[in-house]
Design a protein around this motif. Structure first.
Motif, mmCIF file in Angstrom:
data_model
loop_
_atom_site.group_PDB
_atom_site.id
_atom_site.type_symbol
_atom_site.label_atom_id
_atom_site.label_comp_id
_atom_site.label_asym_id
_atom_site.label_seq_id
_atom_site.Cartn_x
_atom_site.Cartn_y
_atom_site.Cartn_z
ATOM 1 N N ARG A 1 -25.134 32.264 -55.512
ATOM 2 C CA ARG A 1 -23.879 31.773 -55.594
ATOM 3 C C ARG A 1 -23.783 30.103 -55.696
ATOM 4 N NH1 ARG A 1 -22.510 32.305 -48.951
ATOM 5 N NH2 ARG A 1 -20.757 30.951 -49.439
ATOM 6 N N ASP B 1 -22.103 27.948 -54.220
ATOM 7 C CA ASP B 1 -21.673 26.804 -53.136
ATOM 8 C C ASP B 1 -22.994 25.758 -52.996
ATOM 9 O OD1 ASP B 1 -19.675 28.478 -52.890
ATOM 10 O OD2 ASP B 1 -20.008 29.361 -50.797
ATOM 11 N N ARG B 2 -22.308 24.600 -52.248
ATOM 12 C CA ARG B 2 -23.217 23.659 -52.055
ATOM 13 C C ARG B 2 -24.380 23.950 -51.168
ATOM 14 N NH1 ARG B 2 -21.420 18.977 -53.972
ATOM 15 N NH2 ARG B 2 -19.011 18.973 -54.413
ATOM 16 N N GLN C 1 -24.871 23.867 -56.308
ATOM 17 C CA GLN C 1 -24.436 22.394 -56.217
ATOM 18 C C GLN C 1 -25.311 21.966 -54.811
ATOM 19 O OE1 GLN C 1 -20.037 21.889 -56.214
ATOM 20 N NE2 GLN C 1 -20.030 24.119 -56.262
ATOM 21 N N GLU D 1 -11.871 28.902 -61.611
ATOM 22 C CA GLU D 1 -10.232 28.337 -61.289
ATOM 23 C C GLU D 1 -9.844 28.742 -62.784
ATOM 24 O OE1 GLU D 1 -6.833 25.240 -60.205
ATOM 25 O OE2 GLU D 1 -9.026 24.814 -59.542
ATOM 26 N N GLU E 1 -13.566 34.468 -47.803
ATOM 27 C CA GLU E 1 -12.947 33.055 -48.011
ATOM 28 C C GLU E 1 -13.845 31.857 -48.005
ATOM 29 O OE1 GLU E 1 -8.578 32.744 -46.777
ATOM 30 O OE2 GLU E 1 -9.109 34.265 -45.524
ATOM 31 N N ASP E 2 -14.910 32.182 -47.289
ATOM 32 C CA ASP E 2 -15.999 30.946 -47.151
ATOM 33 C C ASP E 2 -16.847 30.729 -48.619
ATOM 34 O OD1 ASP E 2 -17.365 33.579 -47.076
ATOM 35 O OD2 ASP E 2 -18.768 32.782 -45.660
ATOM 36 N N GLU F 1 -16.838 29.299 -52.136
ATOM 37 C CA GLU F 1 -16.146 28.250 -52.912
ATOM 38 C C GLU F 1 -15.155 29.066 -54.062
ATOM 39 O OE1 GLU F 1 -16.611 23.806 -54.394
ATOM 40 O OE2 GLU F 1 -17.705 25.168 -55.634
ATOM 41 N N ARG G 1 -12.367 30.952 -53.300
ATOM 42 C CA ARG G 1 -11.131 30.079 -52.905
ATOM 43 C C ARG G 1 -10.642 29.515 -54.286
ATOM 44 N NH1 ARG G 1 -14.754 28.196 -49.164
ATOM 45 N NH2 ARG G 1 -15.271 26.156 -50.503
ATOM 46 N N LEU G 2 -11.530 29.040 -55.354
ATOM 47 C CA LEU G 2 -11.247 28.579 -56.573
ATOM 48 C C LEU G 2 -10.392 29.817 -57.474
ATOM 49 C CD1 LEU G 2 -14.256 26.218 -57.475
ATOM 50 C CD2 LEU G 2 -12.054 25.527 -57.061
#
Length: 337
Positions: free
Chosen positions: A133, A135-136, A155, A169, A194-195, A197, A200-201
């Protein structure tokens, strides 16, 4: 005749003796340094080949200041995302004469630290972190000094870290605009938790492409075919059901397509479906085959290779970059891709 030894036990002194040259001359020939006659260099190389001599890579790394090796650390045990990235990365590094070591951290910080420590002991020229994934994630728990570090499909919480990601996005915009171009007017979005990233993008790209957003057409759930089936059933129960569905990944899309087929709803005539990831195991095995957004992970790996080489050469490559995704149309949205 020299004493019989296993190939990895022959030393530079053995090579020099067999070639009839000094130790310094043999070293220069094998390290491609200094000025030697071609006949002398060829004689040393021939002796090394005959003995099966293998130089000490670590010693050479110390001598050159570069080991021509790079470490890749991933927590993607399944390899769904890491393998195509690694393929592209290795292709570019191989052309530059750089070998790649891959380590699996399996979401274990202590195991990751051990891998990093071992790679640092091998004097790698750089590190690449990737995962399942984008995500950071926390920065490595070891001091890396000036070692080039690149995050791919991942990230870091370090603000200036070099990160390379797909444009989630932008990919969602491609998917939604594809459906709009086909004349679809009521487009649902069935996606993951939804958690994430990426979730959400992708939702942001979907919403930005629509003139009006209906919140009843946006459903969040697990990354699974089962969730796709459940979500499709819920959407079909609406008084005004959608005429198209943009799924957050191909697993969800396949569950949706299966449910529509079971309920005798034609895809794409009645409801068009598009996924995300372009995972051939899901998209091409479905009936009908599923249109999808390709994150171009191999290309992401290739770009990572080029950037890492520039970082090794001393160029600054900090900050986050997102590479464009690609639309792959199939029969679930149009019969004329």
């Amino acid at each position: 005749m020299p004493e019989a030894k296993s190939p990895n036990r022959y030393t530079l002194r053995d090579v020099a003796r067999r070639a009839g040259v000094s130790l310094g001359t043999a070293s220069k020939a094998l390290n491609k340094s200094g000025t030697l006659r071609s006949e002398t260099r060829d004689k040393v190389l021939l002796a090394a080949n005959e003995l099966g001599f293998r130089p000490n890579d670590l010693a050479q790394a110390l001598h050159r200041g570069q080991s021509f090796t790079v470490g890749l650390i991933s927590n993607d045990s399944f390899g769904r995302f890491t393998m195509p990235i690694m393929e592209g990365l290795e292709t570019v590094l191989h052309e530059a004469g750089i070998a790649l070591f891959m380590c699996n951290a399996t979401d274990d910080p202590e195991r990751e630290k051990r891998h990093i420590d071992q790679l640092l002991g091998k004097r790698v020229d750089g590190l690449v972190f990737t995962g399942r994934r984008a995500d950071r994630r926390p920065a490595p728990g070891l001091a890396l000094g000036n070692l080039p570090v690149l995050y791919v499909f991942s990230q870091s919480d370090e603000p200036d870290a070099a990160c390379l990601l797909p444009d989630d996005e932008g990919g969602a915009r491609l998917a939604t605009e594809h459906l709009l171009a086909l004349g679809r007017t009521r487009i649902a979005h069935v996606t993951g938790p939804e958690d994430f990233e990426a979730v959400r993008l992708r939702r942001r790209g979907y919403e930005a492409s629509l003139s009006q957003v209906d919140p009843t057409l946006i459903l969040h759930g697990p990354w699974s075919e089962a969730w796709g089936r459940e979500a499709a059933t819920r959407l079909l129960a609406l008084p005004n059901r959608p005429d198209a569905i943009f799924a957050g990944n191909d697993q969800i899309a396949r569950g949706i397509v299966e449910t529509l087929r079971d309920k005798a709803i034609a895809v794409p005539d009645d409801i068009a479906v598009i996924g995300f990831d372009n995972w051939s195991v899901m998209a091409e095995a479905s009936r009908p085959q599923i249109s999808s957004i390709d994150m171009n992970l191999k290309s992401l790996g290739e770009e990572a290779g080029h950037r890492l080489i520039r970082m090794i050469r001393g160029e600054s490559q900090g900050g986050t970059s997102r590479l464009p995704c690609t639309l792959v149309p199939r029969a679930s949205t149009t019969t004329t891709p």
